[in-house]
Design an enzyme around this catalytic site. Structure first.
Site, mmCIF file in Angstrom:
data_model
loop_
_atom_site.group_PDB
_atom_site.id
_atom_site.type_symbol
_atom_site.label_atom_id
_atom_site.label_comp_id
_atom_site.label_asym_id
_atom_site.label_seq_id
_atom_site.Cartn_x
_atom_site.Cartn_y
_atom_site.Cartn_z
ATOM 1 N N ASP A 14 0.815 -1.230 0.000
ATOM 2 C CA ASP A 14 0.000 0.000 0.000
ATOM 3 C C ASP A 14 0.844 1.273 0.000
ATOM 4 O O ASP A 14 0.433 2.302 0.541
ATOM 5 C CB ASP A 14 -0.956 0.038 1.213
ATOM 6 C CG ASP A 14 -1.841 -1.180 1.261
ATOM 7 O OD1 ASP A 14 -2.308 -1.594 0.204
ATOM 8 O OD2 ASP A 14 -2.048 -1.718 2.362
ATOM 9 N N LYS A 17 2.297 2.290 -5.008
ATOM 10 C CA LYS A 17 3.135 1.833 -6.130
ATOM 11 C C LYS A 17 2.462 2.065 -7.472
ATOM 12 O O LYS A 17 3.118 2.446 -8.438
ATOM 13 C CB LYS A 17 3.451 0.338 -5.980
ATOM 14 C CG LYS A 17 4.366 0.032 -4.827
ATOM 15 C CD LYS A 17 4.684 -1.445 -4.752
ATOM 16 C CE LYS A 17 3.505 -2.305 -4.385
ATOM 17 N NZ LYS A 17 3.003 -2.108 -3.013
ATOM 18 N N GLY A 18 1.140 1.836 -7.528
ATOM 19 C CA GLY A 18 0.428 1.967 -8.803
ATOM 20 C C GLY A 18 0.621 3.351 -9.395
ATOM 21 O O GLY A 18 0.966 3.509 -10.574
ATOM 22 N N GLY A 41 -3.812 -4.146 -4.752
ATOM 23 C CA GLY A 41 -4.850 -3.198 -5.174
ATOM 24 C C GLY A 41 -4.147 -1.909 -5.564
ATOM 25 O O GLY A 41 -3.754 -1.142 -4.705
ATOM 26 N N HIS A 42 -3.903 -1.730 -6.843
ATOM 27 C CA HIS A 42 -3.166 -0.549 -7.304
ATOM 28 C C HIS A 42 -4.144 0.501 -7.833
ATOM 29 O O HIS A 42 -4.860 0.265 -8.797
ATOM 30 C CB HIS A 42 -2.150 -0.932 -8.388
ATOM 31 C CG HIS A 42 -1.062 -1.822 -7.868
ATOM 32 N ND1 HIS A 42 -0.185 -2.499 -8.657
ATOM 33 C CD2 HIS A 42 -0.714 -2.133 -6.590
ATOM 34 C CE1 HIS A 42 0.663 -3.183 -7.894
ATOM 35 N NE2 HIS A 42 0.344 -2.988 -6.637
ATOM 36 N N GLN A 218 2.651 -5.918 -3.292
ATOM 37 C CA GLN A 218 2.857 -6.021 -1.838
ATOM 38 C C GLN A 218 4.107 -5.216 -1.459
ATOM 39 O O GLN A 218 4.416 -4.239 -2.119
ATOM 40 C CB GLN A 218 2.964 -7.501 -1.399
ATOM 41 C CG GLN A 218 1.666 -8.279 -1.484
ATOM 42 C CD GLN A 218 1.318 -8.704 -2.886
ATOM 43 O OE1 GLN A 218 2.128 -9.232 -3.593
ATOM 44 N NE2 GLN A 218 0.079 -8.472 -3.296
ATOM 45 N N ALA A 332 -8.906 -0.320 0.062
ATOM 46 C CA ALA A 332 -9.652 0.077 -1.135
ATOM 47 C C ALA A 332 -10.872 -0.808 -1.363
ATOM 48 O O ALA A 332 -11.926 -0.328 -1.788
ATOM 49 C CB ALA A 332 -8.736 0.035 -2.349
ATOM 50 N N THR A 333 -10.782 -2.099 -1.077
ATOM 51 C CA THR A 333 -11.918 -2.980 -1.310
ATOM 52 C C THR A 333 -12.735 -3.265 -0.055
ATOM 53 O O THR A 333 -13.954 -3.303 -0.096
ATOM 54 C CB THR A 333 -11.470 -4.330 -1.926
ATOM 55 O OG1 THR A 333 -10.172 -4.629 -1.417
ATOM 56 C CG2 THR A 333 -11.422 -4.278 -3.433
ATOM 57 N N ARG A 336 -11.475 -1.524 5.491
ATOM 58 C CA ARG A 336 -10.891 -1.706 6.833
ATOM 59 C C ARG A 336 -9.825 -0.654 7.104
ATOM 60 O O ARG A 336 -9.031 -0.334 6.221
ATOM 61 C CB ARG A 336 -10.248 -3.098 6.926
ATOM 62 C CG ARG A 336 -11.240 -4.210 7.182
ATOM 63 C CD ARG A 336 -10.559 -5.554 7.180
ATOM 64 N NE ARG A 336 -9.325 -5.516 7.958
ATOM 65 C CZ ARG A 336 -8.417 -6.498 7.990
ATOM 66 N NH1 ARG A 336 -8.616 -7.585 7.285
ATOM 67 N NH2 ARG A 336 -7.338 -6.400 8.712
ATOM 68 N N LEU A 365 3.416 12.946 0.478
ATOM 69 C CA LEU A 365 3.973 14.039 1.281
ATOM 70 C C LEU A 365 2.874 14.996 1.735
ATOM 71 O O LEU A 365 2.873 15.476 2.872
ATOM 72 C CB LEU A 365 5.017 14.810 0.447
ATOM 73 C CG LEU A 365 5.748 15.918 1.193
ATOM 74 C CD1 LEU A 365 6.700 15.346 2.233
ATOM 75 C CD2 LEU A 365 6.521 16.817 0.229
HETATM 76 P P1 IMP Z 1 -2.349 -12.748 1.409
HETATM 77 O O1 IMP Z 1 -1.331 -12.223 0.457
HETATM 78 O O2 IMP Z 1 -3.755 -12.514 0.963
HETATM 79 O O3 IMP Z 1 -2.108 -14.193 1.764
HETATM 80 O O4 IMP Z 1 -2.226 -11.942 2.790
HETATM 81 C C1 IMP Z 1 -1.096 -12.081 3.649
HETATM 82 C C2 IMP Z 1 -0.752 -10.766 4.327
HETATM 83 O O5 IMP Z 1 -0.261 -9.860 3.354
HETATM 84 C C3 IMP Z 1 -1.942 -10.065 4.986
HETATM 85 O O6 IMP Z 1 -1.488 -9.391 6.149
HETATM 86 C C4 IMP Z 1 -2.377 -9.039 3.946
HETATM 87 O O7 IMP Z 1 -3.027 -7.933 4.529
HETATM 88 C C5 IMP Z 1 -1.037 -8.653 3.360
HETATM 89 N N1 IMP Z 1 -1.131 -8.189 1.970
HETATM 90 C C6 IMP Z 1 -1.238 -8.942 0.862
HETATM 91 N N2 IMP Z 1 -1.275 -8.177 -0.228
HETATM 92 C C7 IMP Z 1 -1.168 -6.914 0.183
HETATM 93 C C8 IMP Z 1 -1.112 -5.661 -0.488
HETATM 94 O O8 IMP Z 1 -1.152 -5.564 -1.724
HETATM 95 N N3 IMP Z 1 -1.003 -4.560 0.306
HETATM 96 C C9 IMP Z 1 -0.918 -4.624 1.659
HETATM 97 N N4 IMP Z 1 -0.949 -5.783 2.329
HETATM 98 C C10 IMP Z 1 -1.077 -6.917 1.607
#
Ligand code: IMP
Length: 463
Positions: A14, A17-18, A41-42, A218, A332-333, A336, A365
């Site tokens: 998060d 990056k996108g 989620g970009h 990620q 985004a989805t 939370r 920034l």
């Molecule tokens: P998974 O990749 O769905 O198995 O989730 C494993 C962990 O990585 C969880 O804590 C997710 O919230 C986190 N995670 C996975 N993808 C993202 C991302 O694109 N952004 C932030 N956290 C992520």
């Protein structure tokens, strides 16, 4: 000359990056996703200012001049890809060695997560179970889309096995092999012509002098090996993942850029020493509405932040809520709330080391605008022994008893809309220079808004 730029999330995902990748793509020919799946989620904006969110489609799909690759290191959910490709402008190829995510992976992800005593907080997109099948040599690769009969046989047999696993996990759902195959068939047929050997495609593109941006997903600290295990994703999100995830050699890498917010966020469980708030409280919020009901900043809370008195015992908690609300740090989805804290240089140093980052692109920034005192975590110190930690260790148990130590810097009024370094407030320049000298890497760009062109350039990443 720089022909390839590898981007890597330098925190826990998060990082924006996108949007940062979209800036780099204006000059590039090819955008490559090398790992992860639709857990990403970009969010990005096209040249007309229209907002797009992509999960598995590379960010370059919003540009007509960019060819996009989903390389072998990825796990692909064709249903999500189909949604992401709505209105896409750029062309797309899928690696014949990338693995496919099916409905049973998602069901198993949910089942396994619900049984965990200490939740990871996965995205429930089936990422872990799909990579587990890959490692277990029982996965189904995109290459089979070109061999429909074999695909049908393998998928139906996998479903029968997975239905047994669902029973083992105490889940009532079952997948009907025939109905599922028929439901997916139109997507299999649609995407089959896009399946190629992406490694040879990329090697030939490099020989032809094309400009390539490798889009990280990620973050470095969610890497299955180098992240904060077990609260990580199931792929290598670091530079090694880019190499195995594309089949290219390290010799093709010209520049490696980490992307980091100017503060820290984390979704789900796991160590985050700079977390300003109560981890359990924030993680237990189902959505934005619940957060605002229970935690919304009051006028007097705002006053505490605006007084900049950092010795106030509530300062870090209220500042993290201030940033969350100001920067809309909600998934985004899912909606939370994300955990929020000050910028953590201990975390960034690990990412710089693991990935040999040449430098950083800093994002958001403008979301620190107006805060009178800004903090920067330079090291962790053990409260009993005074031992210090400057680079994040591999195991969170090694952080017992450690607390963050902060530098305090003056804040600034506004950076929004500024395009030249010399127009930035001197306090913002001091903050950026401090990050740069503490970390010993270059700063290429600092984003100060979500739209394309909302950034200040310090160094051209392509030069
Ligand atoms: P998974 O990749 O769905 O198995 O989730 C494993 C962990 O990585 C969880 O804590 C997710 O919230 C986190 N995670 C996975 N993808 C993202 C991302 O694109 N952004 C932030 N956290 C992520």
């Amino acid at each position: 000359m720089v022909q390839t730029i590898i981007t890597i999330g330098a925190q826990w995902g998060d990082e924006g990056k996108g949007i940062a990748v979209a800036e780099l793509l204006r000059e590039a020919n090819i955008c490559i996703r090398y790992g992860g799946g639709d857990n990403a989620g970009h969010t990005l904006y096209d040249q007309q200012g229209k907002k797009h969110i992509v999960n598995i489609a590379p960010s370059g799909t919003i540009f007509a001049h960019v060819t996009n690759i989903i390389a072998n290191g990825c796990v692909i959910n064709l249903q999500t890809l189909e949604q992401n490709m709505e209105g896409a402008k750029g062309g797309l190829y899928l690696s014949d060695a990338a693995h496919l995510i099916f409905g049973y992976h998602k069901l198993l992800d949910g089942a396994q997560e619900s049984r965990r005593k200490k939740k990871i907080g996965t995205t429930k997109r089936g990422i872990g179970p799909a990579y587990a099948d890959k490692i277990n040599r029982s996965g189904i690769r995109a290459g089979l889309l070109k061999h429909p009969q074999l695909l049908e046989e393998k998928l139906k047999s996998a479903i029968n096995i997975k239905n047994g696993e669902l029973e083992f996990w105490g889940i009532d759902d079952r997948i009907d092999p025939d109905a599922y195959y028929q439901q997916m068939k139109p997507l299999f047929e649609k995407y089959a012509p896009m399946v190629i050997d992406t490694r040879t495609y990329l090697q030939s593109a490099i020989r032809q002098g094309k400009l390539l941006v490798f889009e990280g997903a990620q973050g470095s600290n969610l890497d299955i090996d180098h992240g904060t295990y077990p609260n990580v994703t199931s792929s290598n999100t670091t530079i090694g993942g880019m190499l195995t995830g594309t089949g290219l050699s390290h010799k093709v890498i010209d520049r490696t850029i980490g992307i980091s917010k100017v503060y820290t966020t984390r979704v789900g469980s796991g160590i985050m020493i700079v977390d300003g708030d109560d981890e359990n409280l924030i993680n237990n919020m189902a959505n934005q509405e619940q957060y605002f009901e229970q935690c919304r900043l009051t006028d007097s809370d705002r006053e505490i932040v605006m007084n900049g008195e950092t010795n106030h015992q509530l300062y870090d908690q209220l500042a993290s809520r201030f940033i969350r609300e100001n920067a809309e740090e909600f998934g985004a989805t899912t909606g939370r709330p994300r955990r929020v804290g000050w910028l953590d240089l201990v975390v960034l140093r690990k990412s710089i080391e693991v990935n040999s980052l040449d430098g950083l692109i800093l994002t958001r920034l403008d979301n620190l605008d107006g805060i009178p005192t800004i903090k920067l975590c330079t090291r962790y110190v053990n409260q009993n022994t005074r031992e210090e930690i400057k680079i994040l260790p591999n195991n969170e148990q090694d952080l017992d008893g450690f607390k963050p130590e902060y530098l305090e810097l003056d804040g600034w009024n506004s950076t929004s809309g500024i395009r030249k370094k010399e127009d930035l407030p001197s306090e913002a320049i001091k903050f950026i220079d401090c990050v740069k000298s503490q970390l010993g890497v270059d700063i290429y760009q600092v984003k100060n808004g979500p739209k394309q062109g909302d950034y200040v350039e310090f160094m051209n990443p392509w030069k």
